[in-house]
Design a protein around this motif. Structure first.
Motif, PDB file in Angstrom:
ATOM      1  N   ALA A  19       0.842  -1.192   0.000  1.00 12.98           N
ATOM      2  CA  ALA A  19       0.000   0.000   0.000  1.00 12.98           C
ATOM      3  C   ALA A  19       0.880   1.245   0.000  1.00 12.98           C
ATOM      4  CB  ALA A  19      -0.912  -0.001   1.219  1.00 12.98           C
ATOM      5  N   GLY A  20       0.424   2.278  -0.667  1.00 11.23           N
ATOM      6  CA  GLY A  20       1.170   3.519  -0.731  1.00 11.23           C
ATOM      7  C   GLY A  20       1.373   4.109   0.656  1.00 11.23           C
ATOM      8  N   SER A  21       2.576   4.523   0.926  1.00 11.17           N
ATOM      9  CA  SER A  21       2.914   5.092   2.216  1.00 11.17           C
ATOM     10  C   SER A  21       3.933   6.200   2.001  1.00 11.17           C
ATOM     11  CB  SER A  21       3.509   4.015   3.126  1.00 11.17           C
ATOM     12  OG  SER A  21       4.087   4.590   4.274  1.00 11.17           O
ATOM     13  N   PRO A  22       3.848   7.258   2.783  1.00  9.96           N
ATOM     14  CA  PRO A  22       4.866   8.303   2.649  1.00  9.96           C
ATOM     15  C   PRO A  22       6.248   7.822   3.093  1.00  9.96           C
ATOM     16  CG  PRO A  22       3.356   8.809   4.433  1.00  9.96           C
ATOM     17  CD  PRO A  22       2.809   7.609   3.741  1.00  9.96           C
ATOM     18  N   PHE A  23       6.297   6.698   3.794  1.00 10.05           N
ATOM     19  CA  PHE A  23       7.573   6.176   4.279  1.00 10.05           C
ATOM     20  C   PHE A  23       8.223   5.191   3.307  1.00 10.05           C
ATOM     21  CE2 PHE A  23       5.336   7.405   8.186  1.00 10.05           C
ATOM     22  CZ  PHE A  23       6.269   8.287   8.694  1.00 10.05           C
ATOM     23  N   ALA A  25       9.766   5.773   0.542  1.00 12.03           N
ATOM     24  CA  ALA A  25      11.070   6.285   0.126  1.00 12.03           C
ATOM     25  C   ALA A  25      12.119   6.038   1.213  1.00 12.03           C
ATOM     26  CB  ALA A  25      10.974   7.772  -0.186  1.00 12.03           C
ATOM     27  N   VAL A  26      11.704   6.167   2.469  1.00  7.48           N
ATOM     28  CA  VAL A  26      12.634   5.926   3.577  1.00  7.48           C
ATOM     29  C   VAL A  26      12.997   4.445   3.655  1.00  7.48           C
ATOM     30  CG1 VAL A  26      12.955   6.122   6.070  1.00  7.48           C
ATOM     31  CG2 VAL A  26      11.732   7.900   4.839  1.00  7.48           C
ATOM     32  N   LYS A  27      12.037   3.578   3.366  1.00  6.14           N
ATOM     33  CA  LYS A  27      12.319   2.143   3.351  1.00  6.14           C
ATOM     34  C   LYS A  27      13.352   1.814   2.291  1.00  6.14           C
ATOM     35  CE  LYS A  27       7.598   0.986   4.655  1.00  6.14           C
ATOM     36  NZ  LYS A  27       6.352   0.361   4.167  1.00  6.14           N
ATOM     37  N   LEU A  28      13.230   2.442   1.136  1.00  3.63           N
ATOM     38  CA  LEU A  28      14.200   2.227   0.067  1.00  3.63           C
ATOM     39  C   LEU A  28      15.576   2.744   0.480  1.00  3.63           C
ATOM     40  CD1 LEU A  28      14.846   1.368  -2.838  1.00  3.63           C
ATOM     41  CD2 LEU A  28      14.164   3.654  -3.548  1.00  3.63           C
ATOM     42  N   GLU A  29      15.623   3.917   1.086  1.00  2.00           N
ATOM     43  CA  GLU A  29      16.903   4.467   1.543  1.00  2.00           C
ATOM     44  C   GLU A  29      17.529   3.579   2.611  1.00  2.00           C
ATOM     45  OE1 GLU A  29      16.218   8.484   2.737  1.00  2.00           O
ATOM     46  OE2 GLU A  29      15.601   9.099   0.737  1.00  2.00           O
ATOM     47  N   LEU A  30      16.714   3.008   3.490  1.00  2.00           N
ATOM     48  CA  LEU A  30      17.231   2.094   4.504  1.00  2.00           C
ATOM     49  C   LEU A  30      17.824   0.843   3.864  1.00  2.00           C
ATOM     50  CD1 LEU A  30      17.615   1.293   7.451  1.00  2.00           C
ATOM     51  CD2 LEU A  30      15.278   0.385   7.422  1.00  2.00           C
ATOM     52  N   TRP A  71      16.391  11.522  10.594  1.00  2.00           N
ATOM     53  CA  TRP A  71      16.045  12.844  10.087  1.00  2.00           C
ATOM     54  C   TRP A  71      14.943  12.759   9.038  1.00  2.00           C
ATOM     55  CZ3 TRP A  71      17.003  15.091   5.150  1.00  2.00           C
ATOM     56  CH2 TRP A  71      16.712  16.456   5.083  1.00  2.00           C
ATOM     57  N   ARG A  72      15.056  11.786   8.114  1.00  2.00           N
ATOM     58  CA  ARG A  72      14.042  11.625   7.067  1.00  2.00           C
ATOM     59  C   ARG A  72      12.688  11.236   7.659  1.00  2.00           C
ATOM     60  NH1 ARG A  72      12.974  12.578   2.580  1.00  2.00           N
ATOM     61  NH2 ARG A  72      12.842  10.541   1.627  1.00  2.00           N
ATOM     62  N   VAL A  73      12.688  10.312   8.614  1.00  2.00           N
ATOM     63  CA  VAL A  73      11.427   9.873   9.222  1.00  2.00           C
ATOM     64  C   VAL A  73      10.774  11.023   9.972  1.00  2.00           C
ATOM     65  CG1 VAL A  73      10.447   8.393  11.016  1.00  2.00           C
ATOM     66  CG2 VAL A  73      12.012   7.426   9.330  1.00  2.00           C
ATOM     67  N   ARG A  74      11.558  11.774  10.738  1.00  2.00           N
ATOM     68  CA  ARG A  74      10.989  12.904  11.480  1.00  2.00           C
ATOM     69  C   ARG A  74      10.452  13.968  10.537  1.00  2.00           C
ATOM     70  NH1 ARG A  74      11.951  13.681  16.859  1.00  2.00           N
ATOM     71  NH2 ARG A  74      12.076  15.919  16.530  1.00  2.00           N
ATOM     72  N   ARG A  75      11.156  14.204   9.441  1.00  2.00           N
ATOM     73  CA  ARG A  75      10.711  15.209   8.480  1.00  2.00           C
ATOM     74  C   ARG A  75       9.389  14.791   7.838  1.00  2.00           C
ATOM     75  NH1 ARG A  75      14.303  16.332   3.363  1.00  2.00           N
ATOM     76  NH2 ARG A  75      12.530  16.650   2.051  1.00  2.00           N
ATOM     77  N   ILE A  76       9.250  13.531   7.499  1.00  2.00           N
ATOM     78  CA  ILE A  76       8.016  13.043   6.878  1.00  2.00           C
ATOM     79  C   ILE A  76       6.882  13.019   7.898  1.00  2.00           C
ATOM     80  CG2 ILE A  76       6.891  11.031   5.875  1.00  2.00           C
ATOM     81  CD1 ILE A  76       9.546  10.453   4.450  1.00  2.00           C
ATOM     82  N   SER A  77       7.160  12.558   9.112  1.00  2.00           N
ATOM     83  CA  SER A  77       6.091  12.451  10.110  1.00  2.00           C
ATOM     84  C   SER A  77       5.609  13.825  10.561  1.00  2.00           C
ATOM     85  CB  SER A  77       6.537  11.629  11.302  1.00  2.00           C
ATOM     86  OG  SER A  77       7.600  12.244  11.978  1.00  2.00           O
ATOM     87  N   HIS A  78       6.485  14.812  10.643  1.00  2.00           N
ATOM     88  CA  HIS A  78       6.044  16.160  11.007  1.00  2.00           C
ATOM     89  C   HIS A  78       5.293  16.815   9.847  1.00  2.00           C
ATOM     90  CE1 HIS A  78       7.766  16.378  14.921  1.00  2.00           C
ATOM     91  NE2 HIS A  78       8.981  16.048  14.482  1.00  2.00           N
ATOM     92  N   GLY A  79       5.606  16.426   8.642  1.00  2.00           N
ATOM     93  CA  GLY A  79       4.892  16.969   7.490  1.00  2.00           C
ATOM     94  C   GLY A  79       3.490  16.420   7.370  1.00  2.00           C
ATOM     95  N   GLN A  80       3.229  15.239   7.926  1.00  2.00           N
ATOM     96  CA  GLN A  80       1.903  14.640   7.857  1.00  2.00           C
ATOM     97  C   GLN A  80       0.938  15.284   8.834  1.00  2.00           C
ATOM     98  OE1 GLN A  80       2.521  10.517   8.625  1.00  2.00           O
ATOM     99  NE2 GLN A  80       2.516  10.000   6.460  1.00  2.00           N
TER     100      GLN A  80
END
Length: 81
Positions: A19-23, A25-30, A71-80
């Protein structure tokens, strides 16, 4: 469990999908960071001979990659929010 119940529990033939998730991209980077860490572990001996220096390089990479993911996770979660 009958044969018909087994068939019902299997997902339809659409294939495997996430399912589409804003995270995503972070999973791919991980995943990329983990593969790069594995490569670093394999080749660090050819670049750095001192064991302590090898440990410092690997720890620096791990710390940097970890901070990047946080940093990426916090940036995405604060943007949501």
């Amino acid at each position: 469990m009958s044969d018909s119940e087994k068939r019902k529990s299997i997902a339809p033939g659409r294939g495997f999908a996430v399912a589409g998730s804003p995270f995503n991209a972070v999973k791919l980077e991980l995943a990329v960071a983990c593969v790069a860490a594995a490569v670093l572990l394999l080749v660090i001996g050819t670049f750095v001979e001192n064991r302590l220096a090898q440990l410092i390089v690997i720890a620096a990479y791990g710390g940097g990659a970890g901070l990047w993911i946080v940093w990426r996770v916090r940036r995405i979660s604060h943007g949501q929010s």
